[in-house]
Scaffold this motif. Structure first.
Motif, PDB file in Angstrom:
ATOM      1  N   ASN A 174       2.382  -9.239   5.128  1.00  0.00           N
ATOM      2  CA  ASN A 174       1.974  -8.629   6.292  1.00  0.00           C
ATOM      3  C   ASN A 174       0.708  -9.743   6.693  1.00  0.00           C
ATOM      4  O   ASN A 174       0.259 -10.044   6.040  1.00  0.00           O
ATOM      5  N   VAL A 175       1.416 -10.020   8.171  1.00  0.00           N
ATOM      6  CA  VAL A 175       0.437 -10.203   8.550  1.00  0.00           C
ATOM      7  C   VAL A 175       0.665  -9.203   9.827  1.00  0.00           C
ATOM      8  O   VAL A 175       1.306  -9.097  11.317  1.00  0.00           O
ATOM      9  N   ARG A 176      -1.179  -8.936  10.351  1.00  0.00           N
ATOM     10  CA  ARG A 176      -1.394  -8.098  12.176  1.00  0.00           C
ATOM     11  C   ARG A 176      -2.307  -8.218  12.612  1.00  0.00           C
ATOM     12  O   ARG A 176      -2.871  -9.413  12.066  1.00  0.00           O
ATOM     13  N   TYR A 191      -5.556  -9.807  10.188  1.00  0.00           N
ATOM     14  CA  TYR A 191      -5.234  -9.029   9.052  1.00  0.00           C
ATOM     15  C   TYR A 191      -3.800  -9.906   8.411  1.00  0.00           C
ATOM     16  O   TYR A 191      -3.245  -9.285   8.802  1.00  0.00           O
ATOM     17  N   THR A 192      -4.348 -10.417   6.610  1.00  0.00           N
ATOM     18  CA  THR A 192      -3.187 -11.436   6.885  1.00  0.00           C
ATOM     19  C   THR A 192      -3.714 -10.460   4.725  1.00  0.00           C
ATOM     20  O   THR A 192      -4.278 -10.391   4.117  1.00  0.00           O
ATOM     21  N   ASN A 372       2.605  -5.808  15.977  1.00  0.00           N
ATOM     22  CA  ASN A 372       2.187  -6.578  16.539  1.00  0.00           C
ATOM     23  C   ASN A 372       2.290  -7.123  17.709  1.00  0.00           C
ATOM     24  O   ASN A 372       2.729  -8.322  18.825  1.00  0.00           O
ATOM     25  N   HIS A 373       3.655  -5.709  17.998  1.00  0.00           N
ATOM     26  CA  HIS A 373       4.515  -5.957  19.207  1.00  0.00           C
ATOM     27  C   HIS A 373       4.144  -5.269  20.490  1.00  0.00           C
ATOM     28  O   HIS A 373       3.549  -4.842  20.607  1.00  0.00           O
ATOM     29  N   ASP A 398      -5.254   0.808  14.735  1.00  0.00           N
ATOM     30  CA  ASP A 398      -4.799  -0.006  14.810  1.00  0.00           C
ATOM     31  C   ASP A 398      -5.523   1.032  16.219  1.00  0.00           C
ATOM     32  O   ASP A 398      -5.188   1.203  17.564  1.00  0.00           O
ATOM     33  N   PRO A 399      -7.131   0.403  16.663  1.00  0.00           N
ATOM     34  CA  PRO A 399      -7.597   0.596  17.633  1.00  0.00           C
ATOM     35  C   PRO A 399      -7.510  -0.141  18.940  1.00  0.00           C
ATOM     36  O   PRO A 399      -8.336   0.459  19.731  1.00  0.00           O
TER      37      PRO A 399
END
Length: 564
Positions: A174-176, A191-192, A372-373, A398-399
């Protein structure tokens, strides 16, 4: 400078040999389906289907109503099984294999070779330890329809795409990221999460990331080392990449960078994941409608998509999402609100530069999967049974996004600090209606889209909120000779069915079913616009008279004819 470019070029050449290490397999075809509530599958009757699939479209209607026989009252119709054979070669042993179901209505259990597979945090199912390599594997999915129909259609089934992901044992799972812009400088916090399913992976593993622009030029990079002495684990880390003069994602300008993540083990690249990266900032006071996009004040003109998958059932093809978004954009909207927005809808909104408010049931999974969208500008938890918990959780995970906290009845209205609704001083003098066509095929599946808008006495748009009544042939006794005492069953005699509507007042929905003529709907025209779907009914010949009024005054009407 030259050393840095040479390093990036070397990584690109090394990655060219890696493309075979990660695989994405399309699983929509070749499924067997049985509408069967039991667990002894020897009695099930199987048929061949493709995904997306919705079995409710084939169920009968409740007599004298437009609701399907599904939900807790009709248990025999409310469960189904999907079956597929997966052939996994021996060469895949040691790979990480994950099943991803993009849409399920409304709950599912996954079994691989008769063993139940628990979902991961993002709603995927890791099959790695359940598969037999070098032979066929049986995949079974039981889906239950937990919701009954009320004021709108509710489908059931695997209503999205299915994918099988194969990646190396030590790989990115996951990558965010979040983006912030300060003047001409952009900071990207990444964030990986890296997963390890290799019991022998005890050496240090390096994770390298670098950012490319739209033409593939490397902009910035970073690297970190991780210790994988513990197998079957996940490790997450956070770091920041910075660059100057970013190109932002905006209305009509959906610019995308590319974030490349490399996993290096023993000096060799064992995994690569490319993630589209968009620079977009969005702010809103208290999750309201007066907002800022990339530092510019905007007005969010939103409508709901919750009812507009109805013409095709819940198994919505990607092309239909594109049609809906493009039609809303042409009508003057710049945002839609959807419930658990599927990937196909999010991809279309990303591509077209269109905003979306996502009403989610599982905040944690939604943020991990869809965060990520750039089109998602708010998480909507207003109707969550754990509202306070989910609100806090969404802000922590998700701030970068405001939380849409209003109740369903005010979900698309413009709030001000006093909690009242802003209203335009323009007075709506006329109601206008435009039909996508005026003829319906008599197959019971044809659809007409009716766009409705309000204008003032000068013929200009009047962007105000107003209650609109839309119905078919109000005087049912005159139109069809139905005795007055049978008026409550008049729905089955109607020449068309009103399927769904945008911006309806949810508080009114419970009242609708108590009226003697079920076709009457109350719509809330948001910023002077609304929309309704009209479907043919098999066996009817018409014509149908569609009428729209406000405060008991007709404002627009149209006649729809049936054709063979």
């Amino acid at each position: 400078m030259y050393k840095r470019l040479f390093s990036a070029l070397l990584l690109i050449l090394m990655c060219s040999a890696l493309a075979e290490g990660r695989e994405k397999i399309f699983l929509n075809n070749g499924w067997s389906f049985a509408q069967y509530a039991g667990f002894d599958l020897s009695e099930a009757k199987w048929s061949t289907v493709s995904l997306p699939h919705d079995w409710v479209v084939d169920l009968p209607y409740i007599p004298a109503r437009t609701e399907k026989m599904v939900g807790w009252k009709y248990a025999e119709n409310s469960a189904g099984w999907y079956k597929k054979v997966l052939s996994i070669p021996e060469s895949d042993k040691g790979m990480r294999i994950v099943l991803d179901l993009d849409g399920v209505l409304s709950r599912c259990n996954v079994y691989c070779n008769d063993a139940e597979v628990r979902p991961s945090g993002d709603g995927t199912f890791e099959l790695t330890n359940y598969l037999a390599y070098g032979r066929d594997n049986e995949l079974l999915i039981r889906v239950e329809a937990q919701m009954k129909e009320s004021d709108t259609y509710v489908g059931a089934g695997l209503c999205g795409d299915a994918w099988l992901y194969k990646s190396p044992a030590v790989s990115v799972s996951n990558v965010r990221y979040n983006t912030e812009v300060f003047g001409s400088r952009c900071n990207v916090t990444v964030y990986t999460t890296v997963s390890n399913s290799d019991p022998e992976a005890e050496e240090y593993v390096s994770v390298k990331q670098y950012l490319e622009d739209a033409i593939g030029t490397a902009i910035c990079e970073s690297q970190i080392s991780l210790d994988y002495s513990i197998p079957f684990s996940e490790t997450s880390y956070e770091q920041t990449l910075s660059f100057d003069y970013p190109v932002v994602w905006d209305f009509g300008l959906p610019y995308a960078y590319s974030l490349r993540t490399l996993v290096i083990r023993g000096g060799n690249i064992v995994d690569e994941l490319r993630t589209p990266l968009y620079v977009r900032t969005f702010t809103s006071d208290d999750g309201g409608i007066d907002c800022s996009l990339n530092g510019k004040q905007i007005t969010v003109s939103a409508c709901s998509l919750e009812d507009f998958y109805i013409p095709v059932g819940s198994a919505v093809p990607a092309g239909y999402w594109r049609y809906l978004v493009e039609s809303k954009k042409a009508a003057g909207y710049n945002c839609v609100r959807a419930h658990n927005a599927p990937s196909a809808l999010l991809d279309v909104c990303d591509e077209l530069g269109f905003l979306l408010i996502d009403q989610v049931d599982d905040v944690e999974a939604a943020v991990r999967r869809d965060g990520n969208h750039p089109c998602i500008v708010m998480w909507d938890v207003a109707q969550s049974p754990s509202f306070e918990r989910d609100k806090v959780l969404a802000r922590r995970l998700d701030p970068s996004r405001p939380i849409h906290e209003f109740s369903a009845s005010t979900a698309l209205r413009q709030p001000v600090k006093e909690g009242k609704v802003k209203k335009s001083r323009k007075k709506a003098e006329s109601i206008m209606m435009s039909l996508s066509k005026t003829e319906l095929k008599s197959d019971g599946q044809d659809i007409i889209v009716a766009d409705v808008w309000l204008v003032d006495d000068n013929g200009n748009d009047a962007p105000i909120e107003k209650d609109l009544y839309i119905y078919v042939d109000k005087d049912m006794t005159t139109a069809f000779g139905i005795p007055e005492e049978d008026a409550r069953n008049a729905q089955k005699f109607a020449p068309v069915c009103l399927l769904g509507y945008c911006n309806a007042d949810p508080a009114f929905r419970e009242t609708v079913r108590e009226w003697s003529i079920p076709q009457i709907l109350l719509m809330k025209a948001y910023q002077g616009r609304a929309q309704v779907l009209i479907r043919s009914i098999e066996g009817c010949s018409g014509p149908a008279h569609i009428r729209i009024g406000s405060d008991s005054t007709f404002g627009a009407s149209a006649t729809i004819n049936y054709v063979d």
